[in-house]
Design an enzyme around this catalytic site. Structure first.
Site, PDB file in Angstrom:
ATOM      1  N   HIS A  37      14.737  47.473  65.106  1.00 57.20           N
ATOM      2  CA  HIS A  37      14.607  48.795  64.483  1.00 57.20           C
ATOM      3  C   HIS A  37      14.618  49.888  65.566  1.00 57.20           C
ATOM      4  O   HIS A  37      15.241  50.927  65.406  1.00 57.20           O
ATOM      5  CB  HIS A  37      13.293  48.896  63.692  1.00 57.20           C
ATOM      6  CG  HIS A  37      13.200  47.941  62.533  1.00 57.20           C
ATOM      7  ND1 HIS A  37      12.311  46.894  62.503  1.00 57.20           N
ATOM      8  CD2 HIS A  37      13.871  47.880  61.355  1.00 57.20           C
ATOM      9  CE1 HIS A  37      12.431  46.240  61.362  1.00 57.20           C
ATOM     10  NE2 HIS A  37      13.372  46.812  60.648  1.00 57.20           N
ATOM     11  N   GLY A 153      21.857  48.094  60.847  1.00 58.01           N
ATOM     12  CA  GLY A 153      22.067  46.995  61.789  1.00 58.01           C
ATOM     13  C   GLY A 153      23.145  46.032  61.323  1.00 58.01           C
ATOM     14  O   GLY A 153      23.250  45.743  60.127  1.00 58.01           O
ATOM     15  N   GLN A 154      23.902  45.510  62.286  1.00 60.26           N
ATOM     16  CA  GLN A 154      24.911  44.489  61.967  1.00 60.26           C
ATOM     17  C   GLN A 154      24.250  43.205  61.443  1.00 60.26           C
ATOM     18  O   GLN A 154      24.890  42.379  60.811  1.00 60.26           O
ATOM     19  CB  GLN A 154      25.721  44.186  63.235  1.00 60.26           C
ATOM     20  CG  GLN A 154      26.871  43.206  62.996  1.00 60.26           C
ATOM     21  CD  GLN A 154      27.295  42.508  64.261  1.00 60.26           C
ATOM     22  OE1 GLN A 154      27.522  43.153  65.279  1.00 60.26           O
ATOM     23  NE2 GLN A 154      27.397  41.184  64.212  1.00 60.26           N
ATOM     24  N   LYS A 155      22.967  43.064  61.742  1.00 58.39           N
ATOM     25  CA  LYS A 155      22.228  41.878  61.289  1.00 58.39           C
ATOM     26  C   LYS A 155      22.408  41.659  59.783  1.00 58.39           C
ATOM     27  O   LYS A 155      22.604  40.546  59.323  1.00 58.39           O
ATOM     28  CB  LYS A 155      20.746  42.079  61.641  1.00 58.39           C
ATOM     29  CG  LYS A 155      19.770  41.313  60.808  1.00 58.39           C
ATOM     30  CD  LYS A 155      19.192  40.176  61.581  1.00 58.39           C
ATOM     31  CE  LYS A 155      18.325  39.300  60.724  1.00 58.39           C
ATOM     32  NZ  LYS A 155      17.511  40.038  59.767  1.00 58.39           N
ATOM     33  N   GLN A 159      25.022  44.030  53.742  1.00 56.09           N
ATOM     34  CA  GLN A 159      24.302  45.238  53.307  1.00 56.09           C
ATOM     35  C   GLN A 159      25.027  46.508  53.775  1.00 56.09           C
ATOM     36  O   GLN A 159      25.315  47.401  52.983  1.00 56.09           O
ATOM     37  CB  GLN A 159      22.884  45.199  53.853  1.00 56.09           C
ATOM     38  CG  GLN A 159      22.095  46.478  53.608  1.00 56.09           C
ATOM     39  CD  GLN A 159      20.627  46.295  53.954  1.00 56.09           C
ATOM     40  OE1 GLN A 159      19.856  45.779  53.160  1.00 56.09           O
ATOM     41  NE2 GLN A 159      20.253  46.703  55.142  1.00 56.09           N
TER      42      GLN A 159
END
Ligand code: AMP
Length: 285
Positions: A37, A153-155, A159
């Site tokens: 974050h 985030g690419q995580k 999404q």
């Protein structure tokens, strides 16, 4: 750091920022903040604050509508004091910390957007209703904050792909900025849920990323399905339980069957470990 809890308080403050021509960078989160974050906050600060006249706003809101499993919602880590400390250390300007009633007032219209199948695969297949909730909450937050830049985030690959589609669909003026996955030293993608793993589990979970890397290294000799099978089988060992491994194209999230399929691709995985669901991905050409 300023903390706003009410829409009616943050809106006049935001109006004032707009009048001063300040650019607004926004990072929506569900709290239990970690270095991943913070990397989004730093990206916003570099782009917005450092060139004069800009602010960085982080929100913490555990969105009930995106949890398909009530137990997951109940167990979701809540670490407000530590979050505030981390945000202050990261020099975040504003925290928006609304109650559910602020985000979902009784008269709120339901957001309908044709996701063109983006929500039918990967996480969408295993978490029914999840993306409907994500679209609902991000649309509402963007409607309140109206940021120039949104940092994600690419995580959570699917999404941000869905949010990018939503922004385009509604001709919103916000520009999406996607930041790389922050990882622990042994490779585990940082996640708020990692605190629920034992020390051993956390160490073992580093295998997820290394197996994805090993799988992709076999690209010259194996087709996409065989690479997925390799990753799936390599992690089909106690205490892991793999939910899926898929290779899709990064625009439409359609399964890749040949390496010659053009464009950027991503290998995505979801794995259960010690009752915690972990996701990860690697983007490649
Ligand atoms: P969450 O609080 O899990 O909803 O995540 C809030 C934002 O932080 C989302 O855009 C996530 O993709 C992003 N994020 C979560 N984990 C990471 C990470 N390890 N690296 C980079 N961004 C992340």
């Amino acid at each position: 750091m300023l903390i706003f809890r009410k829409v009616s308080d943050i809106c006049p403050w935001l109006d004032d920022q707009m009048k001063r021509d300040h650019s607004v960078g926004f990072i929506p989160t569900m709290g239990a903040l970690h270095a991943g974050h913070v990397s989004l906050i730093q990206a916003s600060k570099t782009a917005n604050n450092n060139h004069g006249g800009g602010v960085t706003i982080c929100s913490i809101f555990i969105n009930p509508t995106q949890f398909n499993d009530p137990k997951d919602l109940e167990k979701y880590p809540r670490t407000f004091d530590a979050d505030c400390k981390l945000l202050t250390e990261a020099s975040c300007d504003v925290l928006f910390y609304p109650a559910v009633s602020e985000i979902y007032p009784p008269n709120l219209k339901e957001i309908k957007v044709d996701l063109e199948g983006l929500d039918q695969i990967l996480e969408g297949e295993h978490r029914p209703g999840h993306f409907k909730g994500v679209v609902q909450v991000v649309h509402r937050l963007l409607d309140i904050i109206k940021p120039h830049y949104l940092y994600m985030g690419q995580k959570d690959f699917q999404q941000f792909t869905i949010i990018r589609h939503m922004i385009k669909n509604f001709n919103m003026l916000t520009q999406l900025v996607v930041c790389p996955i922050a990882r622990e030293p042994h490779g585990l993608a940082m996640s708020s849920r990692n605190v629920r793993l034992s020390d051993t589990g956390r160490m073992l979970a580093g295998m997820i990323y290394s197996i994805l890397q090993k799988g992709l290294a076999l690209r010259n000799v194996k087709n996409p399905q065989c690479v997925c099978d390799f990753c799936f089988e390599s992690l089909t060992v106690e205490p892991f339980k793999v939910e899926y491994v898929l290779i899709v194209d990064t625009r439409h999230l359609k399964t890749i069957s040949n390496w010659s399929d053009s464009g950027e691709k991503v290998i995505c995985i979801a794995v259960w470990l010690e009752g915690v669901r972990l996701i990860d991905n690697i983007v490649f050409q």
